[in-house]
Design a protein around this motif. Sequence first.
Motif, PDB file in Angstrom:
ATOM      1  N   ASP A 177      -6.339  26.534  -6.424  1.00 41.89           N
ATOM      2  CA  ASP A 177      -5.610  25.996  -7.570  1.00 41.89           C
ATOM      3  C   ASP A 177      -4.288  25.318  -7.238  1.00 41.89           C
ATOM      4  N   SER A 178      -3.988  25.059  -5.980  1.00 41.52           N
ATOM      5  CA  SER A 178      -2.685  24.448  -5.700  1.00 41.52           C
ATOM      6  C   SER A 178      -2.729  23.527  -4.489  1.00 41.52           C
ATOM      7  N   ILE A 179      -1.841  22.552  -4.534  1.00 43.48           N
ATOM      8  CA  ILE A 179      -1.658  21.639  -3.404  1.00 43.48           C
ATOM      9  C   ILE A 179      -0.166  21.526  -3.121  1.00 43.48           C
ATOM     10  N   LYS A 180       0.152  21.104  -1.922  1.00 44.04           N
ATOM     11  CA  LYS A 180       1.544  20.922  -1.513  1.00 44.04           C
ATOM     12  C   LYS A 180       1.692  19.500  -0.993  1.00 44.04           C
ATOM     13  N   GLU A 181       2.736  18.820  -1.433  1.00 42.24           N
ATOM     14  CA  GLU A 181       2.982  17.465  -0.944  1.00 42.24           C
ATOM     15  C   GLU A 181       3.611  17.558   0.450  1.00 42.24           C
ATOM     16  N   ILE A 182       2.956  16.967   1.429  1.00 44.17           N
ATOM     17  CA  ILE A 182       3.427  16.982   2.809  1.00 44.17           C
ATOM     18  C   ILE A 182       4.312  15.767   3.080  1.00 44.17           C
ATOM     19  N   HIS A 183       3.913  14.618   2.554  1.00 44.63           N
ATOM     20  CA  HIS A 183       4.675  13.382   2.752  1.00 44.63           C
ATOM     21  C   HIS A 183       4.638  12.588   1.453  1.00 44.63           C
ATOM     22  N   HIS A 184       5.813  12.217   0.953  1.00 47.33           N
ATOM     23  CA  HIS A 184       5.882  11.501  -0.323  1.00 47.33           C
ATOM     24  C   HIS A 184       5.403  10.061  -0.176  1.00 47.33           C
ATOM     25  N   ALA A 185       5.164   9.423  -1.298  1.00 46.97           N
ATOM     26  CA  ALA A 185       4.664   8.042  -1.304  1.00 46.97           C
ATOM     27  C   ALA A 185       5.591   7.146  -0.503  1.00 46.97           C
ATOM     28  N   ASN A 186       4.989   6.355   0.341  1.00 47.57           N
ATOM     29  CA  ASN A 186       5.729   5.452   1.200  1.00 47.57           C
ATOM     30  C   ASN A 186       4.924   4.163   1.275  1.00 47.57           C
ATOM     31  N   GLY A 187       5.535   3.063   0.961  1.00 50.63           N
ATOM     32  CA  GLY A 187       4.775   1.817   0.951  1.00 50.63           C
ATOM     33  C   GLY A 187       5.437   0.745   1.795  1.00 50.63           C
ATOM     34  N   GLY A 188       4.676  -0.247   2.085  1.00 51.44           N
ATOM     35  CA  GLY A 188       5.156  -1.389   2.834  1.00 51.44           C
ATOM     36  C   GLY A 188       4.173  -2.521   2.651  1.00 51.44           C
ATOM     37  N   ASP A 189       4.434  -3.634   3.255  1.00 49.49           N
ATOM     38  CA  ASP A 189       3.558  -4.793   3.078  1.00 49.49           C
ATOM     39  C   ASP A 189       2.413  -4.783   4.088  1.00 49.49           C
ATOM     40  N   TRP A 190       1.597  -3.706   3.997  1.00 47.35           N
ATOM     41  CA  TRP A 190       0.465  -3.548   4.918  1.00 47.35           C
ATOM     42  C   TRP A 190      -0.869  -3.769   4.236  1.00 47.35           C
ATOM     43  N   GLY A 191      -0.876  -4.106   2.985  1.00 48.40           N
ATOM     44  CA  GLY A 191      -2.131  -4.279   2.261  1.00 48.40           C
ATOM     45  C   GLY A 191      -2.174  -5.629   1.580  1.00 48.40           C
ATOM     46  N   ILE A 196       0.871  -1.170   0.000  1.00 50.13           N
ATOM     47  CA  ILE A 196       0.000   0.000   0.000  1.00 50.13           C
ATOM     48  C   ILE A 196       0.908   1.219   0.000  1.00 50.13           C
ATOM     49  N   ASP A 197       0.566   2.213  -0.779  1.00 53.47           N
ATOM     50  CA  ASP A 197       1.350   3.449  -0.845  1.00 53.47           C
ATOM     51  C   ASP A 197       0.493   4.595  -0.354  1.00 53.47           C
ATOM     52  N   ILE A 198       1.080   5.422   0.503  1.00 55.28           N
ATOM     53  CA  ILE A 198       0.341   6.526   1.110  1.00 55.28           C
ATOM     54  C   ILE A 198       1.085   7.826   0.825  1.00 55.28           C
ATOM     55  N   THR A 199       0.352   8.825   0.345  1.00 54.44           N
ATOM     56  CA  THR A 199       0.891  10.157   0.110  1.00 54.44           C
ATOM     57  C   THR A 199      -0.041  11.154   0.790  1.00 54.44           C
ATOM     58  N   VAL A 200       0.521  12.210   1.378  1.00 57.45           N
ATOM     59  CA  VAL A 200      -0.285  13.228   2.048  1.00 57.45           C
ATOM     60  C   VAL A 200      -0.095  14.555   1.321  1.00 57.45           C
TER      61      VAL A 200
END
Length: 50
Positions: free
Chosen positions: A17-31, A6-10
Amino acid sequence: MLGGTIDITVHEVCDVDSIKEIHHANGGDWGGTMIDREFLNFLCTITGAY
């Protein structure tokens, strides 16, 4: 183990008209396969099956 990640991005909405990435994609064997395995373990626990 293949798959089952599972990959999670915040993102933060900064204005209309804009968004800011708070936390980049991070995955692990949780799904996927890990969820399947734990669900089967749970069922075995409550039913006494093995």
